[in-house]
Design a protein around this motif. Structure first.
Motif, PDB file in Angstrom:
ATOM      1  N   VAL A  73       0.648  -1.158  -0.026  1.00  9.71           N
ATOM      2  CA  VAL A  73      -0.096  -0.181   0.161  1.00  9.71           C
ATOM      3  C   VAL A  73       0.810   1.194   0.128  1.00  9.71           C
ATOM      4  O   VAL A  73       0.573   2.127  -0.732  1.00  9.71           O
ATOM      5  CB  VAL A  73      -0.812   0.056   1.430  1.00  9.71           C
ATOM      6  N   SER A  74       1.965   1.098   0.782  1.00 10.96           N
ATOM      7  CA  SER A  74       2.987   2.466   0.824  1.00 10.96           C
ATOM      8  C   SER A  74       3.650   2.487  -0.341  1.00 10.96           C
ATOM      9  O   SER A  74       3.842   3.612  -1.008  1.00 10.96           O
ATOM     10  CB  SER A  74       4.055   2.028   1.871  1.00 10.96           C
ATOM     11  N   LEU A 118       0.858   4.237  -2.623  1.00  9.83           N
ATOM     12  CA  LEU A 118       0.580   5.918  -2.238  1.00  9.83           C
ATOM     13  C   LEU A 118       1.752   6.666  -2.011  1.00  9.83           C
ATOM     14  O   LEU A 118       1.691   7.779  -2.006  1.00  9.83           O
ATOM     15  CB  LEU A 118       0.040   5.917  -0.645  1.00  9.83           C
ATOM     16  N   LYS A 119       2.967   6.033  -2.745  1.00  6.01           N
ATOM     17  CA  LYS A 119       4.345   6.728  -2.941  1.00  6.01           C
ATOM     18  C   LYS A 119       4.733   7.152  -1.449  1.00  6.01           C
ATOM     19  O   LYS A 119       5.398   8.313  -1.281  1.00  6.01           O
ATOM     20  CB  LYS A 119       4.120   7.977  -3.557  1.00  6.01           C
ATOM     21  N   LEU A 120       4.314   6.335  -0.424  1.00  5.61           N
ATOM     22  CA  LEU A 120       5.006   6.771   1.134  1.00  5.61           C
ATOM     23  C   LEU A 120       6.226   5.897   1.078  1.00  5.61           C
ATOM     24  O   LEU A 120       6.907   6.419   2.090  1.00  5.61           O
ATOM     25  CB  LEU A 120       4.045   6.174   2.121  1.00  5.61           C
ATOM     26  N   TYR A 140      -3.829   7.611  10.928  1.00  7.75           N
ATOM     27  CA  TYR A 140      -4.220   8.779  10.528  1.00  7.75           C
ATOM     28  C   TYR A 140      -5.281   9.280  11.604  1.00  7.75           C
ATOM     29  O   TYR A 140      -5.618  10.614  11.579  1.00  7.75           O
ATOM     30  CB  TYR A 140      -5.012   8.682   9.273  1.00  7.75           C
TER      31      TYR A 140
END
Length: 299
Positions: free
Chosen positions: A110-111, A114-116, A172
């Motif tokens: 997922v990161s 989302l480019k985390l 979050y």
């Protein structure tokens, strides 16, 4: 203080590992996985509500963002509890606990999306090693030999994916309120979600069954005291240390399954378990955006 905090993290992981074994005992006695999951969350809710009443300052309960993200976290933990116990019912505690420990891999993916987190060759290689470990652990190439059904494998992986949802929801929600407020909302959502699919007769029977001490122990250890200990412990524990200490959970669950529930693991499964535990821990230690397998508060 640091030593005590690390001990709190270890105790929390130990409690989570024991909760898998307690759930296994209850389901072996004929209790439905949804019923077991519901009471684990409901009793945990009572514990964190007591914590919230004791420390009400900075709860953030007036924040819509807190409620939104805490609800997401609640859906994640509901799926985690339910799929975890479903995986145990369809396989073994050791396999279910180790598959759930793969949650950081889902967080990584997922990161990436989302480019985390920046995808690199070593990270993809580590994920590939985890996939190999899963294949060996579940003996998916000869699924009948391990006694683990395809449903058990899928449920175990979904438990890890659901935990990843919980991690992001908690992450979050954290800027908008206190951990005890977030957990209170999350466990309330869990109770609402898991009440309906559970066996209605069993739901009522729990209140008078001789097994009620096991349900209480499951809720206190697996969803109440453990979360409180872990959050307090993380305040003075480095993420790298927490990642390593978190290995106590699947190891404890596996030993419980083998020693108490008389489950068995063959050589390839033990190798697969080792590959998963070592690789997932290394991923968590060396990543900035991916938390430890049981991390609730750190990004």
């Amino acid at each position: 203080m640091v030593g005590a905090s690390t001990a709190f993290v270890a105790l929390a992981a130990l409690c989570w590992g024991l909760s898998g074994g307690i759930g296994g005992i209850l389901m072996a006695d004929g209790w439905d996985a949804f019923v077991v999951s519901f009471y684990r969350g409901l009793i945990g809710l009572l514990v964190v509500l007591a914590w919230l009443m004791w420390r009400p300052r900075g709860s953030g309960l007036a924040s819509p963002q807190l409620w939104f993200w805490s609800t997401i976290a609640g859906l994640g933990v509901a799926g985690n509890f339910a799929f975890y116990f479903a995986s145990i019912a369809q396989g073994s505690v050791a396999v279910a606990a180790t598959l759930m420990y793969c949650a950081p891999v889902f967080v990584y993916l997922v990161s990436f999306a989302l480019k985390l987190e920046s995808p690199t060759a070593p990270k993809w290689a580590a994920i590939a090693v985890v996939m190999l470990g899963i294949a060996l652990l579940t003996q998916i190439y000869d699924i009948g030999a391990s006694g683990v059904t395809p449903i058990g494998v899928g449920a175990g992986l979904l438990a890890g994916l659901s935990y990843a949802v919980f991690i992001f929801g908690f992450k979050y929600a954290a800027p908008h309120g206190s951990p005890q407020a977030i957990l209170s909302i999350a466990f309330a959502v869990l109770a609402a979600v898991l009440f309906w699919p559970g066996d209605a007769d069993q739901m009522a029977t729990v209140l008078t069954t001789p097994d009620w001490p096991l349900f209480v122990a499951l809720g206190v250890l697996g969803a109440g005291l453990s979360f409180v200990l872990y959050i307090i412990g993380l305040r003075h524990t480095a993420p790298a240390v927490a990642s390593i200490v978190a290995m106590v959970e699947p190891v404890t669950a596996s030993l419980f399954g083998v020693m108490v529930l008389h489950e068995s693991l063959v050589g390839p499964q033990i190798l697969g378990m080792g590959l998963i535990l070592v690789t997932v821990t290394a991923l968590s230690v060396h990543s900035r955006s991916v938390p430890p397998p049981a991390d609730l508060t750190r990004p």
